[in-house]
Design a protein around this motif. Structure first.
Motif, PDB file in Angstrom:
ATOM      1  N   ARG A 101       1.473  11.662   6.115  1.00 18.30           N
ATOM      2  CA  ARG A 101       2.431  11.052   5.197  1.00 18.30           C
ATOM      3  C   ARG A 101       2.037  11.261   3.733  1.00 18.30           C
ATOM      4  O   ARG A 101       2.911  11.450   2.876  1.00 18.30           O
ATOM      5  N   TRP A 102       0.715  11.217   3.462  1.00 17.71           N
ATOM      6  CA  TRP A 102       0.219  11.359   2.088  1.00 17.71           C
ATOM      7  C   TRP A 102      -0.900  12.405   2.060  1.00 17.71           C
ATOM      8  O   TRP A 102      -2.064  12.078   1.808  1.00 17.71           O
ATOM      9  N   PRO A 103      -0.580  13.681   2.312  1.00 16.50           N
ATOM     10  CA  PRO A 103      -1.631  14.695   2.442  1.00 16.50           C
ATOM     11  C   PRO A 103      -2.440  14.924   1.169  1.00 16.50           C
ATOM     12  O   PRO A 103      -3.654  15.117   1.231  1.00 16.50           O
ATOM     13  N   ARG A 104      -1.792  14.937   0.018  1.00 16.80           N
ATOM     14  CA  ARG A 104      -2.536  15.161  -1.225  1.00 16.80           C
ATOM     15  C   ARG A 104      -3.524  14.028  -1.477  1.00 16.80           C
ATOM     16  O   ARG A 104      -4.667  14.262  -1.880  1.00 16.80           O
ATOM     17  N   THR A 105      -3.076  12.825  -1.254  1.00 14.79           N
ATOM     18  CA  THR A 105      -3.940  11.671  -1.489  1.00 14.79           C
ATOM     19  C   THR A 105      -5.119  11.670  -0.524  1.00 14.79           C
ATOM     20  O   THR A 105      -6.264  11.424  -0.923  1.00 14.79           O
ATOM     21  N   ALA A 106      -4.850  11.946   0.733  1.00 15.73           N
ATOM     22  CA  ALA A 106      -5.920  11.971   1.733  1.00 15.73           C
ATOM     23  C   ALA A 106      -6.969  13.011   1.383  1.00 15.73           C
ATOM     24  O   ALA A 106      -8.183  12.752   1.467  1.00 15.73           O
ATOM     25  N   GLU A 107      -6.540  14.196   0.976  1.00 15.76           N
ATOM     26  CA  GLU A 107      -7.490  15.262   0.625  1.00 15.76           C
ATOM     27  C   GLU A 107      -8.236  14.936  -0.665  1.00 15.76           C
ATOM     28  O   GLU A 107      -9.420  15.245  -0.798  1.00 15.76           O
ATOM     29  N   PHE A 108      -7.540  14.330  -1.610  1.00 11.98           N
ATOM     30  CA  PHE A 108      -8.180  13.932  -2.860  1.00 11.98           C
ATOM     31  C   PHE A 108      -9.306  12.933  -2.593  1.00 11.98           C
ATOM     32  O   PHE A 108     -10.420  13.069  -3.120  1.00 11.98           O
ATOM     33  N   ILE A 159       0.822  -1.213   0.000  1.00 14.31           N
ATOM     34  CA  ILE A 159       0.000   0.000   0.000  1.00 14.31           C
ATOM     35  C   ILE A 159       0.855   1.262   0.000  1.00 14.31           C
ATOM     36  O   ILE A 159       0.567   2.195  -0.763  1.00 14.31           O
ATOM     37  N   PRO A 160       1.908   1.361   0.804  1.00 16.68           N
ATOM     38  CA  PRO A 160       2.745   2.565   0.730  1.00 16.68           C
ATOM     39  C   PRO A 160       3.329   2.822  -0.652  1.00 16.68           C
ATOM     40  O   PRO A 160       3.463   3.986  -1.058  1.00 16.68           O
ATOM     41  N   GLN A 161       3.676   1.764  -1.394  1.00 14.62           N
ATOM     42  CA  GLN A 161       4.185   1.965  -2.759  1.00 14.62           C
ATOM     43  C   GLN A 161       3.134   2.622  -3.646  1.00 14.62           C
ATOM     44  O   GLN A 161       3.425   3.549  -4.408  1.00 14.62           O
ATOM     45  N   VAL A 162       1.895   2.157  -3.533  1.00 16.69           N
ATOM     46  CA  VAL A 162       0.802   2.748  -4.311  1.00 16.69           C
ATOM     47  C   VAL A 162       0.585   4.201  -3.915  1.00 16.69           C
ATOM     48  O   VAL A 162       0.457   5.093  -4.764  1.00 16.69           O
ATOM     49  N   LEU A 163       0.552   4.461  -2.611  1.00 10.74           N
ATOM     50  CA  LEU A 163       0.268   5.810  -2.138  1.00 10.74           C
ATOM     51  C   LEU A 163       1.409   6.773  -2.445  1.00 10.74           C
ATOM     52  O   LEU A 163       1.169   7.959  -2.710  1.00 10.74           O
ATOM     53  N   ASP A 164       2.636   6.294  -2.420  1.00 15.89           N
ATOM     54  CA  ASP A 164       3.767   7.154  -2.798  1.00 15.89           C
ATOM     55  C   ASP A 164       3.617   7.609  -4.245  1.00 15.89           C
ATOM     56  O   ASP A 164       3.888   8.778  -4.575  1.00 15.89           O
ATOM     57  N   TYR A 165       3.216   6.700  -5.115  1.00 19.41           N
ATOM     58  CA  TYR A 165       3.023   7.065  -6.520  1.00 19.41           C
ATOM     59  C   TYR A 165       1.888   8.085  -6.673  1.00 19.41           C
ATOM     60  O   TYR A 165       2.043   9.113  -7.345  1.00 19.41           O
ATOM     61  N   LEU A 166       0.757   7.810  -6.031  1.00 13.47           N
ATOM     62  CA  LEU A 166      -0.381   8.720  -6.145  1.00 13.47           C
ATOM     63  C   LEU A 166      -0.051  10.098  -5.573  1.00 13.47           C
ATOM     64  O   LEU A 166      -0.459  11.124  -6.129  1.00 13.47           O
ATOM     65  N   GLU A 167       0.682  10.126  -4.483  1.00  7.96           N
ATOM     66  CA  GLU A 167       1.018  11.403  -3.846  1.00  7.96           C
ATOM     67  C   GLU A 167       1.797  12.306  -4.796  1.00  7.96           C
ATOM     68  O   GLU A 167       1.655  13.535  -4.761  1.00  7.96           O
ATOM     69  N   ALA A 168       2.590  11.710  -5.649  1.00  2.00           N
ATOM     70  CA  ALA A 168       3.382  12.494  -6.602  1.00  2.00           C
ATOM     71  C   ALA A 168       2.570  12.918  -7.822  1.00  2.00           C
ATOM     72  O   ALA A 168       2.986  13.829  -8.554  1.00  2.00           O
ATOM     73  N   GLU A 169       1.422  12.295  -8.047  1.00  2.00           N
ATOM     74  CA  GLU A 169       0.642  12.551  -9.258  1.00  2.00           C
ATOM     75  C   GLU A 169      -0.625  13.366  -9.009  1.00  2.00           C
ATOM     76  O   GLU A 169      -1.057  14.121  -9.887  1.00  2.00           O
TER      77      GLU A 169
END
Length: 249
Positions: free
Chosen positions: A186-193, A140-150
């Motif tokens: 850790r993944w603020p953009r993803t959480a807000e999205f 899951i962290p690998q997926v979220l790291d990618y999404l956070e950058a996109e």
């Protein structure tokens, strides 16, 4: 559209959820046979040779893949558009949908949701705690790291809501059913999205059905949804005996 399209598949499936959200966004009415794919009968196998959901049936065609269904709906009902304009943007939107359907589907459904929900409640198998921890700590962290950058810090991937946004957001409902929440530190953009997407009416109107049946035995899903006045199909392709699909992912 006068005659509702028919959708076969459970409200709990992210792939069914994707199609239902697209239907809502396009203003297309539907009726649903809310079966899980493991409970489909022989007629279901003919409609969906891979025994997967969703299946769409309308006055012209029967389709059994969420991406194909969404592309068909876009072609037949182009307004409002859910794919961005321009070859590059449309290609990137298709890539995000592919990433969601494959990588996120593998991690959030077959590794996470499968361990905590499908295995114990459909097949009577215990959760593999070692496999579950590997999913939580590594996959899951690998997926979220990618999404956070996109993902964008505000709004959506291509300006207006698109199938790319929807395809990503649907999996986080199943993550929540498995008691996983995105860490906003850790993944603020993803959480807000995710929060933004799930607050949209096209998602919000599905949540009561999902929240109710995730706590309901599978055999009673249709009964409970009828009580909630979900738009059920008269005919069902379900059976009470589970049967595995022909492919794992």
């Amino acid at each position: 559209m006068a005659t509702p399209v028919k959708i076969i598949g459970s409200y709990l499936s992210p792939y069914v959820r994707k199609v239902l959200v697209v239907l809502h966004l396009k203003g297309i009415t539907y009726e649903i046979d809310p079966i899980i794919p493991f409970m489909g009968d022989e007629r279901f196998s003919k409609l969906s040779p891979l025994r997967r959901i969703p299946v769409l049936i309308d006055d012209q065609v029967t389709l059994a893949d969420s991406t194909v269904i969404c592309e068909y709906l876009e072609d037949r009902y182009p307004s409002p558009p859910l794919y961005p304009r321009g070859a590059v943007a449309r290609a990137r939107a298709r890539w995000f949908e592919e990433f969601a359907d494959t990588r996120m589907g593998d991690v959030f459904i077959w590794q996470l949701f499968n361990q905590v929900a499908i295995n114990p409640f459909v097949w009577g198998q215990k959760t593999d705690e070692a496999a579950l921890q590997k999913t939580l700590v590594e996959e899951i962290p690998q997926v979220l790291d990618y999404l956070e950058a996109e993902l964008p810090s505000a709004g959506y991937l291509f300006g207006d809501v698109s199938v790319a946004d929807v395809s990503i957001a649907v999996f986080f409902r199943n993550a929540a059913f498995a008691r996983f929440q995105v860490d906003p530190t850790r993944w603020p953009r993803t959480a807000e999205f995710v929060k933004r997407m799930h607050a949209l009416d096209c998602f919000a109107r599905l949540i009561p059905f999902e929240d109710r049946i995730i706590r309901t035995p599978i055999a009673r899903h249709r009964e409970v949804l009828a009580e909630m006045q979900a738009p059920l199909m008269v005919e069902s392709y379900g059976t009470r005996t589970p049967r595995r699909g022909v492919m794992r992912i």
